[in-house]
Design a protein around this motif. Structure first.
Motif, PDB file in Angstrom:
ATOM      1  N   ILE B 120       0.835  -1.208   0.000  1.00 40.24           N
ATOM      2  CA  ILE B 120       0.000   0.000   0.000  1.00 40.24           C
ATOM      3  C   ILE B 120       0.870   1.259   0.000  1.00 40.24           C
ATOM      4  O   ILE B 120       0.630   2.192  -0.764  1.00 40.24           O
ATOM      5  CB  ILE B 120      -0.986  -0.009   1.197  1.00 40.24           C
ATOM      6  CG1 ILE B 120      -2.049  -1.086   0.937  1.00 40.24           C
ATOM      7  CG2 ILE B 120      -1.635   1.360   1.412  1.00 40.24           C
ATOM      8  CD1 ILE B 120      -3.103  -1.222   2.010  1.00 40.24           C
ATOM      9  N   GLN B 121       1.914   1.242   0.833  1.00 37.08           N
ATOM     10  CA  GLN B 121       2.781   2.420   0.865  1.00 37.08           C
ATOM     11  C   GLN B 121       3.486   2.634  -0.478  1.00 37.08           C
ATOM     12  O   GLN B 121       3.544   3.747  -0.998  1.00 37.08           O
ATOM     13  CB  GLN B 121       3.823   2.298   1.987  1.00 37.08           C
ATOM     14  CG  GLN B 121       4.684   3.557   2.093  1.00 37.08           C
ATOM     15  CD  GLN B 121       5.584   3.552   3.317  1.00 37.08           C
ATOM     16  OE1 GLN B 121       5.547   2.621   4.129  1.00 37.08           O
ATOM     17  NE2 GLN B 121       6.396   4.580   3.467  1.00 37.08           N
ATOM     18  N   GLY B 122       3.993   1.545  -1.019  1.00 34.00           N
ATOM     19  CA  GLY B 122       4.710   1.643  -2.298  1.00 34.00           C
ATOM     20  C   GLY B 122       3.799   2.067  -3.441  1.00 34.00           C
ATOM     21  O   GLY B 122       4.133   2.932  -4.251  1.00 34.00           O
ATOM     22  N   PHE B 123       2.613   1.475  -3.480  1.00 36.04           N
ATOM     23  CA  PHE B 123       1.661   1.787  -4.560  1.00 36.04           C
ATOM     24  C   PHE B 123       1.181   3.235  -4.446  1.00 36.04           C
ATOM     25  O   PHE B 123       1.157   3.975  -5.435  1.00 36.04           O
ATOM     26  CB  PHE B 123       0.467   0.825  -4.485  1.00 36.04           C
ATOM     27  CG  PHE B 123      -0.403   0.841  -5.718  1.00 36.04           C
ATOM     28  CD1 PHE B 123      -0.048   0.122  -6.855  1.00 36.04           C
ATOM     29  CD2 PHE B 123      -1.580   1.576  -5.754  1.00 36.04           C
ATOM     30  CE1 PHE B 123      -0.845   0.136  -7.999  1.00 36.04           C
ATOM     31  CE2 PHE B 123      -2.386   1.609  -6.887  1.00 36.04           C
ATOM     32  CZ  PHE B 123      -2.020   0.884  -8.016  1.00 36.04           C
ATOM     33  N   ALA B 124       0.827   3.638  -3.221  1.00 31.21           N
ATOM     34  CA  ALA B 124       0.363   5.015  -3.015  1.00 31.21           C
ATOM     35  C   ALA B 124       1.487   6.004  -3.354  1.00 31.21           C
ATOM     36  O   ALA B 124       1.259   7.011  -4.036  1.00 31.21           O
ATOM     37  CB  ALA B 124      -0.102   5.206  -1.574  1.00 31.21           C
ATOM     38  N   LEU B 366       8.905   9.200  -3.538  1.00 37.40           N
ATOM     39  CA  LEU B 366       9.905   8.356  -4.192  1.00 37.40           C
ATOM     40  C   LEU B 366      10.925   7.839  -3.180  1.00 37.40           C
ATOM     41  O   LEU B 366      11.218   6.639  -3.122  1.00 37.40           O
ATOM     42  CB  LEU B 366      10.640   9.142  -5.295  1.00 37.40           C
ATOM     43  CG  LEU B 366      11.657   8.300  -6.057  1.00 37.40           C
ATOM     44  CD1 LEU B 366      10.972   7.399  -7.065  1.00 37.40           C
ATOM     45  CD2 LEU B 366      12.669   9.180  -6.790  1.00 37.40           C
ATOM     46  N   GLY B 367      11.481   8.763  -2.374  1.00 46.73           N
ATOM     47  CA  GLY B 367      12.564   8.400  -1.454  1.00 46.73           C
ATOM     48  C   GLY B 367      12.084   7.502  -0.334  1.00 46.73           C
ATOM     49  O   GLY B 367      12.559   6.372  -0.172  1.00 46.73           O
ATOM     50  N   ARG B 368      11.139   7.997   0.436  1.00 43.49           N
ATOM     51  CA  ARG B 368      10.713   7.274   1.629  1.00 43.49           C
ATOM     52  C   ARG B 368       9.773   6.106   1.301  1.00 43.49           C
ATOM     53  O   ARG B 368       9.984   4.982   1.727  1.00 43.49           O
ATOM     54  CB  ARG B 368      10.005   8.274   2.565  1.00 43.49           C
ATOM     55  CG  ARG B 368       9.421   7.668   3.805  1.00 43.49           C
ATOM     56  CD  ARG B 368      10.485   7.448   4.839  1.00 43.49           C
ATOM     57  NE  ARG B 368       9.952   6.864   6.064  1.00 43.49           N
ATOM     58  CZ  ARG B 368      10.671   6.660   7.155  1.00 43.49           C
ATOM     59  NH1 ARG B 368      11.935   6.982   7.175  1.00 43.49           N
ATOM     60  NH2 ARG B 368      10.139   6.130   8.219  1.00 43.49           N
ATOM     61  N   ASP B 369       8.708   6.427   0.521  1.00 48.99           N
ATOM     62  CA  ASP B 369       7.668   5.412   0.335  1.00 48.99           C
ATOM     63  C   ASP B 369       8.060   4.327  -0.658  1.00 48.99           C
ATOM     64  O   ASP B 369       7.818   3.161  -0.428  1.00 48.99           O
ATOM     65  CB  ASP B 369       6.362   6.079  -0.127  1.00 48.99           C
ATOM     66  CG  ASP B 369       5.898   7.107   0.870  1.00 48.99           C
ATOM     67  OD1 ASP B 369       5.990   6.813   2.061  1.00 48.99           O
ATOM     68  OD2 ASP B 369       5.487   8.199   0.465  1.00 48.99           O
ATOM     69  N   PHE B 370       8.643   4.741  -1.745  1.00 44.66           N
ATOM     70  CA  PHE B 370       8.937   3.732  -2.754  1.00 44.66           C
ATOM     71  C   PHE B 370      10.264   3.034  -2.475  1.00 44.66           C
ATOM     72  O   PHE B 370      10.310   1.822  -2.294  1.00 44.66           O
ATOM     73  CB  PHE B 370       8.902   4.342  -4.160  1.00 44.66           C
ATOM     74  CG  PHE B 370       8.895   3.303  -5.234  1.00 44.66           C
ATOM     75  CD1 PHE B 370       7.718   2.621  -5.544  1.00 44.66           C
ATOM     76  CD2 PHE B 370      10.065   2.949  -5.893  1.00 44.66           C
ATOM     77  CE1 PHE B 370       7.706   1.620  -6.512  1.00 44.66           C
ATOM     78  CE2 PHE B 370      10.048   1.956  -6.863  1.00 44.66           C
ATOM     79  CZ  PHE B 370       8.873   1.300  -7.170  1.00 44.66           C
ATOM     80  N   PHE B 371      11.347   3.795  -2.413  1.00 45.01           N
ATOM     81  CA  PHE B 371      12.653   3.145  -2.279  1.00 45.01           C
ATOM     82  C   PHE B 371      12.936   2.606  -0.881  1.00 45.01           C
ATOM     83  O   PHE B 371      13.251   1.441  -0.724  1.00 45.01           O
ATOM     84  CB  PHE B 371      13.775   4.090  -2.719  1.00 45.01           C
ATOM     85  CG  PHE B 371      13.972   4.055  -4.198  1.00 45.01           C
ATOM     86  CD1 PHE B 371      14.458   2.917  -4.813  1.00 45.01           C
ATOM     87  CD2 PHE B 371      13.644   5.143  -4.987  1.00 45.01           C
ATOM     88  CE1 PHE B 371      14.610   2.852  -6.194  1.00 45.01           C
ATOM     89  CE2 PHE B 371      13.798   5.102  -6.368  1.00 45.01           C
ATOM     90  CZ  PHE B 371      14.283   3.946  -6.964  1.00 45.01           C
ATOM     91  N   GLU B 372      12.767   3.454   0.124  1.00 46.21           N
ATOM     92  CA  GLU B 372      13.155   3.000   1.461  1.00 46.21           C
ATOM     93  C   GLU B 372      12.250   1.892   1.991  1.00 46.21           C
ATOM     94  O   GLU B 372      12.704   0.895   2.516  1.00 46.21           O
ATOM     95  CB  GLU B 372      13.169   4.186   2.424  1.00 46.21           C
ATOM     96  CG  GLU B 372      13.788   3.801   3.757  1.00 46.21           C
ATOM     97  CD  GLU B 372      13.659   4.888   4.798  1.00 46.21           C
ATOM     98  OE1 GLU B 372      13.574   6.068   4.404  1.00 46.21           O
ATOM     99  OE2 GLU B 372      13.635   4.554   5.992  1.00 46.21           O
TER     100      GLU B 372
END
Lengths: 52, 532
Positions: B120-124, B366-372
């Motif tokens: 959910i975090q990555g998709f959002a 991008l930084g926190r939700d997707f990559f990290e």
């Protein structure tokens, strides 16, 4: 009451906007110092320490 | 011209100073993403308001008020009640408390942790990172065009200059720099709007006199608008007529419920240390928001009376039929010249305050939700990747601003609002208030709402589908319903806003699936609610 506006509906929304704004101000004043239940999580302490 | 340059230089000096202050006090990722969770309520409220109200809201909707008159005040009422009161009191407080308990740094992270799902975090985060540049591009186009007209700087150069200025303080100073500068920009906007309102009423001889003048002009309402159902600027429209529908659906369209699920606004609730700051923010927001939208709409409507008094024409005639030109022409022709320079500054401030927050939220997505969190890059690199994310969002916005057609501003804004509402609002609202909401339901509602919204935009809603052209490429028709019998309900679907369809689908999916899937772990729910 009508302030020169041409219909009751428009005069009403004009007053409602002012009342809603006033309502927000009153809410803010009445709850000015209300912090609610104190935060009970570790991160608060961590953040406060970090900021000092 | 010299005055304009001096004013802009002073403005930029203050912006850079505030940006520097933000950078100086940014040490940890909480600082960069959430301003250390210790933000002052006045700055939070002003930043929220200045991010919410962009140039297009003032110029675009103010121009609409020039055409339709005072009924637009219903939109102002909605922005105060939904955008300030409901947002701060019912969403803000819970968002802050749950965000803190779950150690969330961003809006997608709050959703992800509430449902214990990295997906959910990555998709959002992905949705935000991919689509916010389009919304940012709309705002960027607006202020670059304004710079082009006012300073004679070529559009492309204006685009680059504004982006570079924003890049410096958003990338280095993070959330603190964004919020400090937002508050300063909000202050400029508020002062200018007060002058504009008072000035307009003074020209027309007082509040009641001004309204009465416009009321008496009802016979001047253009025939075409009268046929559509308009009675007059202070009378409104006949119930159920096409223009009545346009005006009142604009209200849903303009602010709707979409404002409640805007990641760049919701994240601000997590920047303050307690409920007290949100209570105070209700007061500041309750003054600031009507000063923006209320004044723009009142002045937009009254511009008809002022123009008629001095040049014998109504606003839309003066603006040559282009609604977007009503406010700029009114400022230029009817207000003193010193004011027009300052108003230009206020509009620049309105655009920049919205843009800085868009870039920041794009970067954190991008930084926190997707990559990290999704790809699992080490958290030490989080701020660094976020900074790169901000830079990429900024470059993407420039690219979009270069390729998007000129009349795209309002549409691109509505596109992002609609997409966010359909994707996030049900799982955000239910996540805050309903313990029975499940992980699977959240995933299905998120993906379902997003897909329904995209499908409607690409294949059914004529405004976007025609411009994008994917439907035409695949099926040979502008929309899937273009070939239906003219006037039939199927044919009419091409004018139905995506929100009308996608949001209920997303909400039904969330509730329906939650009722039949396994509840979330009690311990996890206890943690989510531990600070409420």
């Amino acid at each position: 009451m009508m302030l020169g506006l041409g219909s009751v509906e428009i005069a009403m929304v004009f007053w409602l906007c002012l009342l809603a704004s006033l309502g927000c101000v009153v809410y803010g004043i009445l709850n000015w110092n209300k912090k609610g239940k104190p935060d009970a999580t570790a991160i608060t302490i961590d953040v406060k320490k970090g900021d000092k | 011209m010299v005055t304009k340059i001096v004013i802009i230089s002073i403005y930029l000096a203050v912006i850079f100073y505030l940006g520097f202050k933000g950078w100086q006090s940014t040490k940890k990722s909480t600082d960069y993403m959430l301003a250390g969770r210790q933000m002052n309520p006045f700055i939070m409220a002003m930043s929220y308001g200045a991010t919410f109200v962009s140039t297009s809201a003032i110029i675009g909707f103010g121009g609409a008020a020039g055409l339709f008159g005072f009924p637009l005040l219903w939109l102002t009422l909605a922005t105060i009640v939904v955008g300030v009161f409901i947002a701060m009191v019912f969403f803000g407080k819970r968002t802050r408390r749950m965000g803190l308990a779950l150690e969330s740094h961003t809006f997608p992270e709050l959703l992800g942790r509430r449902y214990d799902s990295r997906f959910i975090q990555g998709f959002a985060g992905g949705i935000i990172f991919l689509f916010i540049p389009i919304y940012a591009a709309a705002v960027l186009i607006g202020i670059s065009r304004m710079m082009e007209i006012s300073f004679g700087i070529p559009y492309g150069t204006a685009l680059i200059i504004i982006s570079l200025i924003l890049a410096v303080y958003v990338i280095t100073g993070g959330m603190k720099a964004v919020m400090y500068t937002d508050a300063f920009q909000g202050l400029i906007m508020a002062v200018m709007m007060i002058i504009l309102l008072v000035g307009t009423y003074v020209i027309l001889g007082g509040v009641t006199e001004a309204h009465q003048t416009l009321t008496d002009m009802m016979n001047l309402m253009p025939e075409k608008l009268q046929k559509g159902g308009m009675i007059g600027w202070t009378q409104g429209a006949h119930f159920g007529t096409p223009l009545w529908l346009v005006i009142y659906t604009t209200i849903v369209y303009g602010v709707g419920v979409g404002v409640l699920a805007q990641p760049q606004l919701a994240v601000r609730f997590m920047t303050v240390p307690s409920d007290r700051e949100l209570n105070r923010a209700v007061l500041y927001g309750g003054i600031f928001i009507p000063l923006m939208t209320g004044v723009a709409f009142t002045v937009g409507a009254l511009s008809n009376a002022v123009f008629y008094k001095s040049v014998g024409k109504i606003s839309i005639a003066v603006a040559g039929g282009n609604m977007d030109k009503i406010i700029p022409m009114y400022i230029e022709q009817m207000m003193p010249s010193w004011f027009s320079s300052l108003f230009l500054l206020a509009m620049l401030a309105a655009g920049m305050s919205t843009l800085s927050s868009q870039y920041h939220v794009g970067g954190t997505a991008l930084g926190r939700d997707f990559f990290e969190r999704f790809v699992k890059v080490s958290s030490e690199k989080s701020v660094k990747i976020t900074r790169i994310g901000v830079a990429i969002t900024l470059l993407a916005a420039i690219a979009w601003a270069w390729v998007l057609p000129p009349s795209i501003i309002a549409r691109a804004t509505a596109f992002f609002f609609g997409l966010c509402a359909a994707s996030f609002l049900p799982i955000y609202l239910l996540g805050l208030y309903w313990k029975g909401m499940t992980k699977r339901a959240a995933k299905i509602s998120l993906v379902g709402g997003f897909s329904a919204s995209m499908f409607w935009l690409l294949f059914v809603h004529a405004k976007e589908a025609k411009v994008i052209g994917l439907c035409k490429a695949l099926t040979g028709q502008d929309t899937l319903v273009s070939s239906a019998t003219k006037g039939s309900w199927v044919w009419l679907l091409q004018w139905v806003d995506p929100n009308v369809v996608a949001l209920p689908i997303s909400l039904l999916l969330a509730i329906g699936v939650a009722l039949i899937t396994a509840k979330m772990d009690k311990e996890h729910l206890k943690l989510c609610w531990s600070n409420i």
